[in-house]
Each structure stands twice: as structure tokens, then as C-alpha cells.
Motif scaffolding. Structure first.
Motif: not given
Length: 324
Positions: A284-290, A313-324
Motif C-alpha cells: 500500500f505504501a509503495k503504491e501511495q508513494y508512486e 509522521s516522519r518521511e524517513d519512516v516511509t523509506r523502510i516501507y519502500l525498501g529501495e
């Protein structure tokens, strides 16, 4: 003996558990904490300040194993509980230092228990035996935990074929709305009806953080169909005779038992990283980011907006979900 006023007495434990909506298995949590209290009253070997800190870390751990494993005795702690908790904490964006403190607390109090059933492995052993376990400084990204679309659809189809429609629905809500498992399981009819009216799903997540997630078309159909089967005032997936933690365990067990059947060799996960309920949030996170990138947002802003949708509430946490 020094005063240990930081130990929560029975009355306070009951109060705290009843008022904390994030604890679903309240009885088991209180039982584990009573066990911890007995050990903490006579614990030794480190300073009182460290004992207090470790006690607070163990409080968090007790909530986790109560809700996710229905663990009734601290003497029955196993490596699998520790590994699952570390992964959970890392998925929340906790630093390597914080996770190491968690582990130190767990091992300290485990060593204080007179009789334990299992030996807890050290960090080196856990790393060797579990592909998902790592205490290296947390690199944002680097490890994909996403399921593929084929795996997601395969698991949903399998659940339907086995007559487990409710499990299929919970998985679909995680995939289309980015819900944690306890957020989906605890949803009641009133929340679903409001989401259908407002086209916004309002979720109270970890730490009491409230977030608003635009209701997707797929989720709208799921909620509409589900509430027709549930009386007013009831939860969508937990019957009056059940506890939320038993339903959570049922869903997790279903995924664990059947994930090999829907395995897609085209996935980009490292060897040993299996599909779990959290895999759907990652997708879900990957799809939303894109989606946000396609809307013209910068990478940093897209990560921040995505983090809000998944309950951070931190943008850097999203990097964990993106896994890239």
C-alpha cells in the motif's frame, strides 16, 4: 532494598489496561505484568535507574506478546517472540539503539526468572537463524517486504475458497487502506458507516495517533458488504463471544500456513523474508508513494504524505516501507 515506586501495582495495571484501547488482550497483559512485578521486586545486578528503564521496555513487550501470541507465562518466552518484536519495532521506525535496549531489557528480566522453559539466543545466533533479524544500524530502505499482486490475490482467493471470507476482507483492507492488523480487526460498524458516508476512513492507531485515509473504491465495497452482516454496536470481525487477539492470531496463522501456496518467485524480497500481514501495508505504501510522485510531489513530500496515511509522521519512516 531501594524503593521501586515505578513498579505498577495491580490497581494501576487494571486501570491502565482498561483505558488503553491499543491493548486488546487485557487479561493476559495484566497477568504478564503481575509476573514481571514479582521478578522486578527482587531483581538485581544493575542500577535501579536501569531497572526502571528496562521495566518500561518490558511493559511494551508484554503488550505485544499478549496481543499477538496470547503468551501466558514469561517463563515460556522463545526466540520467535523476540524476533517478531524486533521486526515490529523496526517497522515502526525505532532506531537500532532503541531496539538493542528492548533486547537488553527482555534478556535481563528473563535471566531473573527462576524457572524458564527456553533459552533465549544471543543476537549473533538470532541473526544466523533468522533472515529477517538484523541489528545493524537501520538503513532506510534496502529490504523489500512487499507481497506481489499475484501473492495478494492468491491469498484472498484461497481464503474465499476455504470459506474464510472474513480473513479475505481483513487482508484486502490492509492492502487497500494500509491498515495494521489490530486496526482492521478492531473496526466496528459505526466506524465503517461513517467512512462510507464521508469517503474517509478515520483510524486511531498506535500511540493514539488518529489518521484519515481516503476510502478507496475497493474498500468501500468491502465495508458495505460487511456491515450488512453485523448488528449495530458490534465489531466487524470480532463476534461477541470472541476476543480481538484470538481473531488477530487466526488471521496471522492463516497467512503463515498458506503463504507457500501463493509464493511468487518474481517477488523482490530477499531470501527468507516471507509474506506477513505487514507485507500488505508495505505494498500500500509503495503504491501511495508512486501516486504522490505522479501528482508532482517531490520525493521527500511524497514520503511524508505516505507516512501520514500509514500512521507515522516522519518521511524517513516511509523509506523502510519502500525498501529501495
Amino acid at each position: 532494598m531501594a524503593k521501586r515506586g515505578w513498579i505498577k501495582p495491580s490497581v494501576k495495571l487494571k486501570e491502565f489496561a482498561e483505558q488503553n484501547s491499543e491493548i486488546s488482550n487485557k487479561g493476559v497483559y495484566r497477568n504478564l505484568m503481575e509476573q514481571l512485578n514479582k521478578v522486578a521486586k527482587h531483581s538485581k545486578g544493575i542500577s535501579i535507574t536501569s531497572q526502571r528503564q528496562y521495566y518500561n521496555h518490558m511493559d511494551q513487550f508484554c503488550r505485544f506478546v499478549a496481543d499477538n501470541y496470547n503468551l501466558k507465562s514469561l517463563g515460556n518466552l522463545q526466540d520467535k517472540h523476540v524476533v517478531a518484536y524486533v521486526i515490529e519495532r523496526q517497522n515502526e521506525g525505532k532506531s537500532a539503539a532503541a531496539v538493542k535496549q528492548d533486547l537488553a531489557a527482555i534478556r535481563y528480566f528473563h535471566n531473573q526468572i527462576p524457572k524458564t522453559r527456553y533459552h533465549l539466543s544471543d543476537n549473533k545466533e538470532l541473526t544466523q537463524r533468522n533472515a529477517d533479524f538484523s541489528l545493524e544500524r537501520r538503513r532506510f530502505g534496502g529490504i523489500s517486504r512487499r507481497c506481489t499482486n499475484s501473492e495478494y490475490k492468491g491469498l484472498v482467493k484461497l481464503a474465499h475458497s476455504l470459506g474464510r471470507k472474513e480473513i479475505a476482507t481483513v487482508i484486502q483492507l490492509a492492502r487497500h487502506q494500509g491498515l495494521r492488523i489490530h486496526e482492521a480487526i478492531r473496526m466496528d460498524r459505526a466506524t465503517a458507516e461513517k467512512a462510507l458516508r464521508d469517503e474517509i476512513l478515520v483510524i486511531k492507531g498506535k500511540g493514539g495517533l488518529v489518521r484519515k485515509i481516503p476510502l478507496r473504491k475497493e474498500a468501500r465495497g468491502l465495508l458495505k458488504a460487511t456491515i450488512e452482516l453485523v448488528p449495530r454496536g458490534h465489531k466487524l470481525f470480532v463476534t461477541p463471544t470472541e476476543k480481538a487477539h484470538t481473531v488477530i492470531q487466526r488471521v496471522q496463522d492463516f497467512i503463515r500456513i498458506h503463504r507457500e501456496k501463493i509464493y511468487d518467485s518474481a517477488n523482490d524480497r530477499p531470501p527468507g523474508v516471507e509474506v506477513t500481514f505487514h507485507s500488505f501495508r508495505h505494498a500500500f505504501a509503495k503504491e501511495q508513494y508512486e501516486y504522490f510522485i505522479a501528482q508532482g510531489l517531490s520525493e521527500k513530500q511524497a514520503r511524508y504524505e505516505t507516512s501520514l496515511l500509514i500512521g507515522h509522521s516522519r518521511e524517513d519512516v516511509t523509506r523502510i516501507y519502500l525498501g529501495e
